[in-house]
Design an enzyme around this catalytic site. Structure first.
Site, PDB file in Angstrom:
ATOM      1  CB  THR A 132      -0.889  -0.010   1.263  1.00  0.00           C
ATOM      2  OG1 THR A 132      -1.447   1.276   1.464  1.00  0.00           O
ATOM      3  CG2 THR A 132      -0.096  -0.364   2.512  1.00  0.00           C
ATOM      4  CG  ASP A 133      -1.175   4.971  -0.961  1.00  0.00           C
ATOM      5  OD1 ASP A 133      -1.726   4.334  -0.042  1.00  0.00           O
ATOM      6  OD2 ASP A 133      -1.769   5.850  -1.631  1.00  0.00           O
ATOM      7  CD  GLU A 134      -3.553   3.322   4.112  1.00  0.00           C
ATOM      8  OE1 GLU A 134      -3.527   3.336   5.353  1.00  0.00           O
ATOM      9  OE2 GLU A 134      -4.562   3.029   3.457  1.00  0.00           O
ATOM     10  CE1 TYR A 158      -3.277  -2.758   5.588  1.00  0.00           C
ATOM     11  CE2 TYR A 158      -3.312  -0.418   5.069  1.00  0.00           C
ATOM     12  CZ  TYR A 158      -3.285  -1.738   4.650  1.00  0.00           C
ATOM     13  OH  TYR A 158      -3.267  -2.039   3.303  1.00  0.00           O
ATOM     14  CE  LYS A 162       0.211  -4.683   2.905  1.00  0.00           C
ATOM     15  NZ  LYS A 162      -0.156  -6.018   2.341  1.00  0.00           N
TER      16      LYS A 162
HETATM   17  P1  NAD Z   1      -9.433  -7.596   2.133  1.00  0.00           P
HETATM   18  O1  NAD Z   1      -9.410  -7.311   3.601  1.00  0.00           O
HETATM   19  O2  NAD Z   1     -10.674  -7.341   1.354  1.00  0.00           O
HETATM   20  O3  NAD Z   1      -9.066  -9.141   1.878  1.00  0.00           O
HETATM   21  C1  NAD Z   1      -8.023  -9.780   2.551  1.00  0.00           C
HETATM   22  C2  NAD Z   1      -8.146 -11.281   2.283  1.00  0.00           C
HETATM   23  O4  NAD Z   1      -7.050 -11.932   2.952  1.00  0.00           O
HETATM   24  C3  NAD Z   1      -9.437 -11.897   2.830  1.00  0.00           C
HETATM   25  O5  NAD Z   1      -9.988 -12.772   1.876  1.00  0.00           O
HETATM   26  C4  NAD Z   1      -8.964 -12.658   4.063  1.00  0.00           C
HETATM   27  O6  NAD Z   1      -9.785 -13.782   4.367  1.00  0.00           O
HETATM   28  C5  NAD Z   1      -7.559 -13.064   3.672  1.00  0.00           C
HETATM   29  N1  NAD Z   1      -6.681 -13.286   4.832  1.00  0.00           N
HETATM   30  C6  NAD Z   1      -6.542 -12.486   5.922  1.00  0.00           C
HETATM   31  N2  NAD Z   1      -5.660 -13.041   6.772  1.00  0.00           N
HETATM   32  C7  NAD Z   1      -5.218 -14.197   6.198  1.00  0.00           C
HETATM   33  C8  NAD Z   1      -4.278 -15.191   6.582  1.00  0.00           C
HETATM   34  N3  NAD Z   1      -3.631 -15.112   7.750  1.00  0.00           N
HETATM   35  N4  NAD Z   1      -4.058 -16.216   5.738  1.00  0.00           N
HETATM   36  C9  NAD Z   1      -4.726 -16.308   4.555  1.00  0.00           C
HETATM   37  N5  NAD Z   1      -5.639 -15.415   4.164  1.00  0.00           N
HETATM   38  C10 NAD Z   1      -5.876 -14.359   4.963  1.00  0.00           C
HETATM   39  O7  NAD Z   1      -8.191  -6.804   1.542  1.00  0.00           O
HETATM   40  P2  NAD Z   1      -8.033  -6.096   0.117  1.00  0.00           P
HETATM   41  O8  NAD Z   1      -8.576  -4.739   0.204  1.00  0.00           O
HETATM   42  O9  NAD Z   1      -8.481  -7.029  -0.933  1.00  0.00           O
HETATM   43  O10 NAD Z   1      -6.446  -5.961   0.066  1.00  0.00           O
HETATM   44  C11 NAD Z   1      -5.634  -6.999  -0.481  1.00  0.00           C
HETATM   45  C12 NAD Z   1      -4.180  -6.599  -0.369  1.00  0.00           C
HETATM   46  O11 NAD Z   1      -3.962  -5.380  -1.071  1.00  0.00           O
HETATM   47  C13 NAD Z   1      -3.715  -6.353   1.069  1.00  0.00           C
HETATM   48  O12 NAD Z   1      -2.411  -6.850   1.198  1.00  0.00           O
HETATM   49  C14 NAD Z   1      -3.732  -4.840   1.201  1.00  0.00           C
HETATM   50  O13 NAD Z   1      -2.783  -4.400   2.140  1.00  0.00           O
HETATM   51  C15 NAD Z   1      -3.372  -4.419  -0.215  1.00  0.00           C
HETATM   52  N6  NAD Z   1      -3.876  -3.096  -0.636  1.00  0.00           N
HETATM   53  C16 NAD Z   1      -5.212  -2.796  -0.501  1.00  0.00           C
HETATM   54  C17 NAD Z   1      -5.668  -1.562  -0.937  1.00  0.00           C
HETATM   55  C18 NAD Z   1      -7.138  -1.185  -0.846  1.00  0.00           C
HETATM   56  O14 NAD Z   1      -7.497  -0.027  -1.129  1.00  0.00           O
HETATM   57  N7  NAD Z   1      -8.035  -2.098  -0.495  1.00  0.00           N
HETATM   58  C19 NAD Z   1      -4.779  -0.633  -1.489  1.00  0.00           C
HETATM   59  C20 NAD Z   1      -3.424  -0.976  -1.609  1.00  0.00           C
HETATM   60  C21 NAD Z   1      -2.996  -2.225  -1.183  1.00  0.00           C
HETATM   61  P1  TYD Z   2     -10.747   3.800   4.163  1.00  0.00           P
HETATM   62  O1  TYD Z   2     -11.665   3.379   3.072  1.00  0.00           O
HETATM   63  O2  TYD Z   2     -10.874   3.165   5.497  1.00  0.00           O
HETATM   64  O3  TYD Z   2      -9.268   3.632   3.584  1.00  0.00           O
HETATM   65  P2  TYD Z   2      -7.843   4.166   4.204  1.00  0.00           P
HETATM   66  O4  TYD Z   2      -8.028   4.572   5.603  1.00  0.00           O
HETATM   67  O5  TYD Z   2      -7.006   2.946   4.070  1.00  0.00           O
HETATM   68  O6  TYD Z   2      -7.416   5.289   3.307  1.00  0.00           O
HETATM   69  O7  TYD Z   2     -10.901   5.357   4.351  1.00  0.00           O
HETATM   70  C1  TYD Z   2     -10.694   6.259   3.272  1.00  0.00           C
HETATM   71  C2  TYD Z   2     -10.810   7.664   3.826  1.00  0.00           C
HETATM   72  O8  TYD Z   2     -12.160   7.887   4.228  1.00  0.00           O
HETATM   73  C3  TYD Z   2      -9.967   7.893   5.057  1.00  0.00           C
HETATM   74  O9  TYD Z   2      -9.471   9.243   5.024  1.00  0.00           O
HETATM   75  C4  TYD Z   2     -10.935   7.735   6.216  1.00  0.00           C
HETATM   76  C5  TYD Z   2     -12.238   8.219   5.623  1.00  0.00           C
HETATM   77  N1  TYD Z   2     -13.469   7.582   6.141  1.00  0.00           N
HETATM   78  C6  TYD Z   2     -14.538   8.368   6.579  1.00  0.00           C
HETATM   79  O10 TYD Z   2     -14.482   9.632   6.559  1.00  0.00           O
HETATM   80  N2  TYD Z   2     -15.661   7.762   7.035  1.00  0.00           N
HETATM   81  C7  TYD Z   2     -15.767   6.386   7.083  1.00  0.00           C
HETATM   82  O11 TYD Z   2     -16.820   5.869   7.543  1.00  0.00           O
HETATM   83  C8  TYD Z   2     -14.673   5.596   6.619  1.00  0.00           C
HETATM   84  C9  TYD Z   2     -14.746   4.094   6.652  1.00  0.00           C
HETATM   85  C10 TYD Z   2     -13.541   6.240   6.142  1.00  0.00           C
END
Ligand code: NAD
Ligand code: TYD
Length: 351
Positions: A132-134, A158, A162
């Site tokens: 992630t960019d975070e 989080y 990461k």
């Molecule tokens: P998500 O929370 O929707 O899904 C995570 C999946 O991992 C789930 O299916 C869960 O059951 C599985 N999981 C969790 N712990 C596990 C373990 N110990 N063993 C096996 N499986 C396990 O997450 P997402 O949003 O799909 O993100 C996927 C990846 O992409 C993550 O690594 C996250 O850090 C990264 N990412 C997400 C975003 C975003 O905006 N969602 C952005 C950048 C990077």
């Molecule tokens: P989120 O989707 O949780 O992603 P991340 O924290 O990983 O960026 O949140 C996106 C942005 O929206 C973040 O600045 C927090 C804000 N947010 C709200 O204002 N209200 C909400 O209910 C949620 C879930 C997030």
């Protein structure tokens, strides 16, 4: 074939579906099915022998070793993680266990597997770590976007977890030569996103007439990427990325949260008319809330020729329509643990 971890989650399910829509190369999908893992996301693959689902934890080295021996994947795409910042603030333990310890265990087994390969199989093997960019921390309003060399300054449990996993991946390449690649991507949105994250939460709450909780002043900025664009970027990195390299992936789409919420209300009003704006409610801010993320995605464009296809306008329209057309999916999610979480969480923020 390839091994995907976390393939029942939001990005993972989109990745598996996209992969099998474009190729017949089978996917082994290892997922623990936490609250975020939902096999309904993959219902369209039922009976498809190209998708092999394995219920398991990335911490279970014996299981992974057996899988690797049995299936001989040419690559591991590692997506499994605990992914929600708010949950990491309330209960960080699982983030340490999965994102740090789990990634270490997976890497270690992958290393022994890779070392035993010979010739071309060893040369071609890849471990793609999806991050992630975070990890880069928070930017001031006018600061340049994150490049791959930006220092790591994670601010939430989080992002710290990461960041730690990224460092372990880097070390396994540097020390042992494991052919790893790291991708650092901005906020994703699209189909199958668990409705705890900003965009699906706003859509789902609006449709059921619930408040739309905006943290703090709503001026925090995120750089939004349509999930299918993220999937194509991961495929491209697997195909042509240089082992040891990091690639930032972003949508060139910075927007403050409050603007996102208004766009969703406007779109919903057009597609399913009602006054959704009146549901917007400013609530107590998230502790340690990062102000701005922005990705400089020039490296992946220059070196690998990847650029996102969707604009925010096209992607958000598809996403809102998807949630409108899949209210059964939402109802199914609501009947699970999600309900308990949202109750306790929302009470706190409603202050
Ligand atoms: P998500 O929370 O929707 O899904 C995570 C999946 O991992 C789930 O299916 C869960 O059951 C599985 N999981 C969790 N712990 C596990 C373990 N110990 N063993 C096996 N499986 C396990 O997450 P997402 O949003 O799909 O993100 C996927 C990846 O992409 C993550 O690594 C996250 O850090 C990264 N990412 C997400 C975003 C975003 O905006 N969602 C952005 C950048 C990077
Ligand atoms: P989120 O989707 O949780 O992603 P991340 O924290 O990983 O960026 O949140 C996106 C942005 O929206 C973040 O600045 C927090 C804000 N947010 C709200 O204002 N209200 C909400 O209910 C949620 C879930 C997030």
């Amino acid at each position: 074939m390839i091994l995907v971890t976390g393939g029942a989650g939001f990005i993972g399910a989109n990745f598996v579906l996209d992969w099998l829509a474009q190729s017949d190369e089978p996917v082994i999908n290892l997922d623990k099915l936490t609250y975020a893992g939902n096999l309904q996301n993959l219902a369209s693959l039922e009976g498809d022998s190209r998708h092999i689902f394995i219920h398991g934890d990335i911490n279970d080295q014996q299981k992974i070793a057996t899988l690797l021996k049995q299936y001989h994947p040419r690559a591991i795409i590692h997506l499994a993680a605990e992914s929600h910042v708010d949950r990491s603030i309330h209960e960080p333990e699982a983030f340490i266990q999965t994102n740090i310890v789990g990634t270490f265990r997976l890497l270690d087994i992958a290393y022994y597997y890779w070392k035993e390969q010979e010739g071309e199989a060893q040369q071609a093997f890849r471990f793609v770590h999806v991050s992630t960019d975070e990890v880069y921390g928070s930017l001031c309003k006018d600061a340049p976007a994150f490049t791959e060399t930006h220092p790591y300054q994670p601010n939430s449990p989080y992002s710290a977890s990461k960041a730690s996993s990224d460092q372990l991946v880097r070390a396994y390449h540097h020390t042992y030569g494991l052919p790893t690649l790291i991708t650092n991507c901005s906020n994703n949105y699209g189909a199958f996103q668990f409705p705890e994250k900003l965009i699906p939460l706003m859509i789902v709450n609006a449709l059921s007439g619930k408040p739309l909780p905006v943290y703090g002043d709503g001026q925090q900025i995120r750089d939004w990427l349509y999930v299918k664009d993220h999937c194509s970027a991961i495929r491209r990195v697997l195909q042509a990325g240089i082992p040891g390299e990091t690639y930032n992936i972003g949508g060139w789409n910075e927007k403050p949260n409050i603007e996102i919420v208004h766009i969703i209300c406007d779109l919903l009003n057009e597609l399913h008319p009602a006054d959704y704006h009146k549901l917007i409610k400013y609530v107590t801010d998230r502790p340690g809330h990062d102000r701005r993320y922005a990705i400089d995605a020039r490296k992946i464009e220059r070196d690998l020729g990847w650029r996102p296809v969707e604009t925010f306008e096209t992607g958000i329209r598809k996403t809102v329509k998807w949630y409108l057309d899949h209210q059964d999916w939402v109802a199914n999610v609501h009947s699970g643990e999600y309900r308990k979480w949202i109750e306790s969480h929302y009470q706190e923020h409603a202050g």
